[in-house]
Design an enzyme around this catalytic site. Structure first.
Site, PDB file in Angstrom:
ATOM      1  N   ASP A 163      -3.035 -52.312  -2.192  1.00 30.36           N
ATOM      2  CA  ASP A 163      -2.335 -52.190  -0.953  1.00 30.36           C
ATOM      3  C   ASP A 163      -2.013 -53.689  -0.685  1.00 30.36           C
ATOM      4  O   ASP A 163      -2.353 -54.596  -1.327  1.00 30.36           O
ATOM      5  CB  ASP A 163      -3.218 -51.787   0.290  1.00 30.36           C
ATOM      6  CG  ASP A 163      -2.503 -51.098   1.145  1.00 30.36           C
ATOM      7  OD1 ASP A 163      -1.097 -51.047   1.185  1.00 30.36           O
ATOM      8  OD2 ASP A 163      -2.742 -50.556   2.324  1.00 30.36           O
ATOM      9  N   ASP A 164      -0.885 -53.682   0.153  1.00 23.86           N
ATOM     10  CA  ASP A 164      -0.478 -55.043   0.665  1.00 23.86           C
ATOM     11  C   ASP A 164      -1.422 -56.028   1.361  1.00 23.86           C
ATOM     12  O   ASP A 164      -1.442 -57.153   1.362  1.00 23.86           O
ATOM     13  CB  ASP A 164       0.932 -55.141   1.255  1.00 23.86           C
ATOM     14  CG  ASP A 164       0.996 -54.143   2.557  1.00 23.86           C
ATOM     15  OD1 ASP A 164      -0.074 -53.528   2.829  1.00 23.86           O
ATOM     16  OD2 ASP A 164       2.050 -54.213   3.407  1.00 23.86           O
ATOM     17  N   ASP A 202      -6.257 -54.763   7.428  1.00 22.84           N
ATOM     18  CA  ASP A 202      -6.334 -55.467   8.734  1.00 22.84           C
ATOM     19  C   ASP A 202      -7.753 -55.072   9.108  1.00 22.84           C
ATOM     20  O   ASP A 202      -8.618 -55.944   9.170  1.00 22.84           O
ATOM     21  CB  ASP A 202      -4.910 -55.068   9.330  1.00 22.84           C
ATOM     22  CG  ASP A 202      -4.956 -55.524  10.819  1.00 22.84           C
ATOM     23  OD1 ASP A 202      -5.854 -55.874  11.326  1.00 22.84           O
ATOM     24  OD2 ASP A 202      -3.770 -56.018  11.097  1.00 22.84           O
TER      25      ASP A 202
END
Ligand SMILES: O=P(O)(O)OC[C@H]1O[C@H](OP(=O)(O)OP(=O)(O)O)[C@H](O)[C@@H]1O
Ligand code: HPA
Ligand SMILES: [Mg+2]
Length: 170
Positions: free
Chosen positions: A103-104, A107
């Site tokens: 995934d980028d 968070d």
């Protein structure tokens, strides 16, 4: 999360930098393989997955389609729009061993947590990480503070920047 106002809480990433960071991620992961397949978490994971798959020679690419921010930054209910194909989940004992999840960023860790439930033995890699989500990833490249917002190159365009000093331009 409210709009960050001070410059240090904004982390803009260019295409160039993202490519470099995604390639660095591939380097870091390369010792942990080999991996039979990549599962990328759409949509943000599509771009780093393309770079990592090219660098590590992985050609079996699967998606899990998850949407959590229905209103730009506000995290809403997490929705799985498409599950991981059964043949990928079933690899190496059915828990995702030999699978690389990309995934980028991580968070709050909510998205990563959901994917970990499906593929507990997979190797989880993100380009960027914030402190809350960090325990959920095996490999990442850069950590930013929890109240920093990362601006990805696919969300930005070139724009005029007013000078730092106040006063009329020119
Ligand atoms: O750790 P979390 O708090 O769960 O946040 C991280 C996730 O949020 C973003 O995706 P988003 O759901 O906004 O969708 P997108 O990838 O389609 O932009 C990002 O790409 C991660 O997948
Ligand atoms: O900092 C961020 N930037 C872009 N998308 C995100 N999704 C969760 N956190 C972020
Ligand atoms: Mg995402």
């Amino acid at each position: 999360m409210s709009e960050p106002t001070s410059p240090e809480k904004i982390f803009p990433v260019s295409w160039d930098q993202f490519h470099r960071d995604a390639r660095a991620l591939a380097w870091r992961i390369s010792a942990d393989g080999p991996f039979e397949a990549i599962v990328c978490i759409t949509r943000g994971g599509l771009v780093p997955a393309a770079v990592v798959s090219r660098e590590l020679g992985i050609r079996l690419i699967e998606t899990i389609c998850i949407a959590s921010r229905h209103n730009y930054r506000d995290q809403g209910e997490l929705m799985i729009l498409k599950q991981v194909a059964k043949d990928v989940v079933d690899k190496a004992g059915g828990k995702g061993a030999g699978v690389l999840v990309v995934d980028d960023l991580v968070d709050t860790g909510k998205t990563a947590g959901v994917v970990r439930e499906i593929l507990p033995d997979a190797h989880f890699a993100t380009v960027y990480a914030k402190p809350k989500g960090r325990p959920l990833v095996d490999t990442f490249i850069t950590e930013v503070s929890q109240d920093t917002w990362i601006y990805f190159p696919w969300d930005m365009g070139l724009a005029f920047q007013p000078p730092i000093a106040k006063g009329p331009v020119g």
